[in-house]
Design a protein around this motif. Structure first.
Motif, PDB file in Angstrom:
ATOM      1  N   ALA A  44      -0.188  -5.265  -7.936  1.00 41.74           N
ATOM      2  CA  ALA A  44      -1.144  -4.437  -7.201  1.00 41.74           C
ATOM      3  C   ALA A  44      -1.069  -3.063  -7.991  1.00 41.74           C
ATOM      4  O   ALA A  44      -0.195  -2.371  -8.051  1.00 41.74           O
ATOM      5  CB  ALA A  44      -0.323  -4.312  -5.695  1.00 41.74           C
ATOM      6  N   VAL A  45      -2.427  -2.726  -8.076  1.00 39.39           N
ATOM      7  CA  VAL A  45      -2.627  -1.640  -8.962  1.00 39.39           C
ATOM      8  C   VAL A  45      -3.230  -0.403  -8.335  1.00 39.39           C
ATOM      9  O   VAL A  45      -3.103   0.929  -8.581  1.00 39.39           O
ATOM     10  CB  VAL A  45      -2.966  -1.518 -10.409  1.00 39.39           C
ATOM     11  CG1 VAL A  45      -2.123  -2.689 -11.036  1.00 39.39           C
ATOM     12  CG2 VAL A  45      -4.501  -2.047 -10.314  1.00 39.39           C
TER      13      VAL A  45
ATOM     14  N   LEU B  36      -6.618  -3.486  -1.151  1.00 38.72           N
ATOM     15  CA  LEU B  36      -5.582  -3.574  -2.244  1.00 38.72           C
ATOM     16  C   LEU B  36      -6.183  -4.036  -3.409  1.00 38.72           C
ATOM     17  O   LEU B  36      -7.084  -4.901  -3.423  1.00 38.72           O
ATOM     18  CB  LEU B  36      -4.427  -4.294  -2.206  1.00 38.72           C
ATOM     19  CG  LEU B  36      -3.075  -4.030  -1.533  1.00 38.72           C
ATOM     20  CD1 LEU B  36      -2.031  -4.918  -1.351  1.00 38.72           C
ATOM     21  CD2 LEU B  36      -2.302  -2.653  -2.380  1.00 38.72           C
ATOM     22  N   GLY B  37      -6.199  -3.453  -4.848  1.00 36.42           N
ATOM     23  CA  GLY B  37      -6.840  -3.863  -6.135  1.00 36.42           C
ATOM     24  C   GLY B  37      -5.831  -4.522  -6.981  1.00 36.42           C
ATOM     25  O   GLY B  37      -4.680  -3.811  -6.943  1.00 36.42           O
TER      26      GLY B  37
ATOM     27  N   ARG C  96      -7.582   3.517   1.984  1.00 34.46           N
ATOM     28  CA  ARG C  96      -7.526   3.181   3.470  1.00 34.46           C
ATOM     29  C   ARG C  96      -8.765   3.523   3.956  1.00 34.46           C
ATOM     30  O   ARG C  96      -9.410   4.531   3.624  1.00 34.46           O
ATOM     31  CB  ARG C  96      -6.247   3.977   4.006  1.00 34.46           C
ATOM     32  CG  ARG C  96      -5.960   4.109   5.674  1.00 34.46           C
ATOM     33  CD  ARG C  96      -4.965   4.763   6.109  1.00 34.46           C
ATOM     34  NE  ARG C  96      -5.205   6.338   6.218  1.00 34.46           N
ATOM     35  CZ  ARG C  96      -4.495   7.242   6.679  1.00 34.46           C
ATOM     36  NH1 ARG C  96      -3.300   6.895   7.159  1.00 34.46           N
ATOM     37  NH2 ARG C  96      -4.860   8.384   6.820  1.00 34.46           N
ATOM     38  N   LEU C  97      -9.045   2.598   5.007  1.00 30.83           N
ATOM     39  CA  LEU C  97     -10.357   2.793   5.841  1.00 30.83           C
ATOM     40  C   LEU C  97     -10.158   2.937   6.937  1.00 30.83           C
ATOM     41  O   LEU C  97      -9.780   2.170   7.807  1.00 30.83           O
ATOM     42  CB  LEU C  97     -11.407   1.697   5.546  1.00 30.83           C
ATOM     43  CG  LEU C  97     -11.320   1.106   4.055  1.00 30.83           C
ATOM     44  CD1 LEU C  97     -12.191  -0.312   3.868  1.00 30.83           C
ATOM     45  CD2 LEU C  97     -11.934   1.990   3.118  1.00 30.83           C
TER      46      LEU C  97
ATOM     47  N   CYS D  42       0.878  -0.938   0.133  1.00 34.84           N
ATOM     48  CA  CYS D  42      -0.047   0.083   0.264  1.00 34.84           C
ATOM     49  C   CYS D  42       0.891   1.103  -0.011  1.00 34.84           C
ATOM     50  O   CYS D  42       0.690   2.298  -0.918  1.00 34.84           O
ATOM     51  CB  CYS D  42      -0.940   0.008   1.123  1.00 34.84           C
ATOM     52  SG  CYS D  42      -2.004  -1.340   1.138  1.00 34.84           S
ATOM     53  N   HIS D  43       1.811   1.328   0.720  1.00 36.73           N
ATOM     54  CA  HIS D  43       2.854   2.399   0.996  1.00 36.73           C
ATOM     55  C   HIS D  43       3.543   2.626  -0.420  1.00 36.73           C
ATOM     56  O   HIS D  43       3.596   3.774  -0.806  1.00 36.73           O
ATOM     57  CB  HIS D  43       3.650   2.276   2.031  1.00 36.73           C
ATOM     58  CG  HIS D  43       3.433   2.393   3.560  1.00 36.73           C
ATOM     59  ND1 HIS D  43       3.973   2.299   4.594  1.00 36.73           N
ATOM     60  CD2 HIS D  43       1.916   3.105   3.717  1.00 36.73           C
ATOM     61  CE1 HIS D  43       3.430   2.714   5.563  1.00 36.73           C
ATOM     62  NE2 HIS D  43       2.012   3.201   5.112  1.00 36.73           N
TER      63      HIS D  43
END
Length: 137
Positions: free
Chosen positions: A50-51, A43-44, A55-56, A12-13
């Protein structure tokens, strides 16, 4: 594209670094904050790559969606809408009733197509114009 809840904060980072820090000039201190460790991350994936990420941050029956980004090569492919729909589905499954976000002004139409409604004045976040938005789930 498949969307999944993840604990892979490093991936993610990496996506956020490429989009927000490298492309948009957001400082690392502003982008990588203390909320990351308490938040849920999505993540998608396209194949093994991963593209996109989001964040939730959940608080009671509300959640703030943030740090939504899609790698440049995958913009305009529906990846952004897919990551958002996946994030909203995860929130609904957890009983969240309201989703909020702060949209960059240029992205308002994107979020409006997903049902979000803008409210309040425009403001600067990391030097970029934003508006708050909300969606009842």
């Amino acid at each position: 594209m498949r969307v999944e809840l993840t604990r892979d904060l490093a991936t993610c980072h990496a996506l956020r670094r490429e989009v927000f820090i490298d492309e948009q000039g957001v400082s690392e201190a502003e982008e990588l904050d203390d909320l990351d460790h308490a938040a849920l991350h999505v993540l998608g994936w396209v194949g093994d790559d991963a593209v996109a990420t989001a964040r939730l941050v959940v608080s009671g029956d509300q959640a703030k969606i943030g740090r939504v980004c899609v790698l440049r090569a995958h913009r305009g492919t529906g990846a952004g809408a897919t990551i958002m729909r996946g994030a909203l589905d995860i929130l609904r499954q957890r009983g969240i009733r309201t989703a909020k976000l702060a949209s960059q002004v240029h992205a308002l139409p994107f979020y409006e197509k997903l049902g979000f409604v803008a409210y309040g004045p425009e403001f600067l976040d990391a030097g970029i114009p934003h508006r708050d938005m909300t969606l009842e789930l």
